[in-house]
Design an enzyme around this catalytic site. Structure first.
Site, PDB file in Angstrom:
ATOM      1  N   HIS A   1       0.808  -1.215   0.000  1.00 28.14           N
ATOM      2  CA  HIS A   1       0.000   0.000   0.000  1.00 28.14           C
ATOM      3  C   HIS A   1       0.847   1.273   0.000  1.00 28.14           C
ATOM      4  O   HIS A   1       0.330   2.366  -0.243  1.00 28.14           O
ATOM      5  CB  HIS A   1      -0.981   0.005   1.185  1.00 28.14           C
ATOM      6  CG  HIS A   1      -0.368   0.287   2.507  1.00 28.14           C
ATOM      7  ND1 HIS A   1      -0.052  -0.694   3.426  1.00 28.14           N
ATOM      8  CD2 HIS A   1      -0.007   1.457   3.096  1.00 28.14           C
ATOM      9  CE1 HIS A   1       0.441  -0.142   4.508  1.00 28.14           C
ATOM     10  NE2 HIS A   1       0.501   1.168   4.336  1.00 28.14           N
TER      11      HIS A   1
ATOM     12  N   ASP B   1     -10.612  -7.256   2.293  1.00 32.96           N
ATOM     13  CA  ASP B   1     -10.233  -8.267   3.278  1.00 32.96           C
ATOM     14  C   ASP B   1      -9.166  -9.216   2.745  1.00 32.96           C
ATOM     15  O   ASP B   1      -8.220  -9.569   3.443  1.00 32.96           O
ATOM     16  CB  ASP B   1     -11.474  -9.058   3.708  1.00 32.96           C
ATOM     17  CG  ASP B   1     -12.533  -8.151   4.329  1.00 32.96           C
ATOM     18  OD1 ASP B   1     -12.147  -7.045   4.754  1.00 32.96           O
ATOM     19  OD2 ASP B   1     -13.702  -8.532   4.370  1.00 32.96           O
TER      20      ASP B   1
ATOM     21  N   SER C   1       4.478   1.781   8.512  1.00 32.61           N
ATOM     22  CA  SER C   1       4.019   0.761   7.574  1.00 32.61           C
ATOM     23  C   SER C   1       5.153   0.316   6.657  1.00 32.61           C
ATOM     24  O   SER C   1       5.926   1.135   6.172  1.00 32.61           O
ATOM     25  CB  SER C   1       2.884   1.314   6.710  1.00 32.61           C
ATOM     26  OG  SER C   1       1.755   1.607   7.484  1.00 32.61           O
TER      27      SER C   1
END
Length: 372
Positions: free
Chosen positions: A164, A229, A305
């Site tokens: 991401h 998900d 992250s």
């Protein structure tokens, strides 16, 4: 500052809270991993690079939700592990893969978003100061991405991070084409005449030295999932630098079950946004796990992250302790558990299939990727 330095020294001396050699040793399991090989490569249109970089991913699907999800079929797994490769010139390819299980000696022939800080009670993070720590292993393996995330050195020219950080599930983020990786280095003091003017009470100033990224691999499981998900399970990417970084790197390894981790605990360092320019180290217990994810409550902020989650265990074959990256820190999840809100920070586990894929991206040879 002196107290913090003492604490860091104690942490390093404790060797991640490992027992002495005379006690039981948490040992790296020996995995025989499958083989993932490219089957065909297709040229794609150049991406638009129009997505905003998001430093955290939020999903309403918690441990129970993931555990109840049906297992993917063989064809679905092949699709998820196929990948896109983005090159520095903006060109893009898609590679389909085959998955093979070789016997010994085989030759390979065919929700709600939480906006508060992700800190659980007392903030247990430690900022790492001074070149004596920042430039030494394992802290020296942490690097900063120009999109704002963290990455970890896993080979002479490769960095592991979260998908991401460069792709939002639908499009590549702004800056992904000219992606750079930053290495903390001491800032030279102009005008210092060689005199020893170091003040032990003051942290030495550091700066980032940047290296351009040559190409980037992102699994289609993330792109197909569109950060939903399923996509959370594939939130990882590998960056290849244009030139070697000349630092010691950390090997990747297959993630053991949480109950086999030393003290049930994980470690990682990253560039949290609330401490600009600081490398922040933390460790915490794993609270839950699925086949693809580790759930924990390590204190973290956006910017961490992409950090490599690691543990230190005994390598029986080499008769020594060895740290390995077993996951990639993805970010925060807010989960509704029977009407009660529950917060988790989530890391993507390196499963045998993911190990085979990432290792092949690094080595380009499956024969070097048979032991996880």
């Amino acid at each position: 500052m002196a107290g913090l330095s003492t604490l860091i020294l104690l942490l390093c001396a404790a060797k991640d809270a490992m027992p002495s050699s005379s006690q039981w040793k948490p040992t790296w399991p020996s995995y025989r991993v499958p083989v993932i090989l490219p089957q065909s490569t297709l040229n794609l249109d150049k991406p638009q690079f129009d997505a905003e970089a998001r430093l955290e991913v939020v999903s309403p699907c918690g441990p129970a939700c993931h555990k109840s999800s049906p297992l993917p079929t063989y064809e679905e797994v092949k699709n998820y592990l196929s990948y896109e490769t983005l090159y520095a010139n903006g060109s893009l390819t898609e590679t389909e893969v085959g998955i093979y299980i070789l016997s010994n000696g085989g030759d390979g022939s065919q929700g709600k978003s939480r906006t508060k800080r992700q800190i659980y009670g007392y903030d247990s993070r430690f900022s790492i100061f001074g070149k004596d720590f920042l430039l030494n292993y394992p802290f020296s393996t942490s690097v900063k991405l120009s999109t704002g995330c963290t990455g970890t050195l896993v080979a002479e020219k490769h960095v592991l991070t979260a998908a991401h950080c460069i792709h939002d599930g639908k499009s590549y983020v702004k800056g992904a084409q000219k992606l750079r990786v930053g290495f903390l280095k001491p800032k030279l003091k102009d005008g210092s005449k060689g005199a020893n003017i170091t003040n032990s009470a003051m942290p030495e100033k550091m700066k980032f030295q940047w290296i351009r990224v040559k190409r980037t691999h992102v699994p289609k499981g993330w792109i197909k999932g569109n950060a939903n998900d399923i996509g959370m399970d594939y939130d990882y990417a590998l960056l290849e630098l244009k030139k070697p970084h000349k630092r010691k790197f950390m090997k990747i390894g297959v993630s053991p079950p949480a109950r086999h981790l030393p003290g049930g605990r994980i470690h990682f360092s990253g560039y949290d946004n609330d401490r600009p320019g600081n490398l922040v180290y933390r460790f915490c217990d794993v609270k839950d796990e699925t086949y693809d994810l580790l759930y924990q409550q390590c204190d973290a902020q956006p910017g961490a992250s992409g950090s490599g989650v690691y543990v230190r265990m005994w390598k029986r074959q080499n008769h020594k302790w060895e740290r390995k990256i077993i996951g990639i820190f993805s970010g925060h999840q807010w989960v509704d558990m029977n009407g009660t809100p529950q917060d988790f920070n989530v890391a993507v586990r390196i499963t045998p299939l993911k190990y085979a894929q990432i290792c092949y991206w690094i080595k380009g040879n499956y024969l070097d990727c048979r032991e996880g």
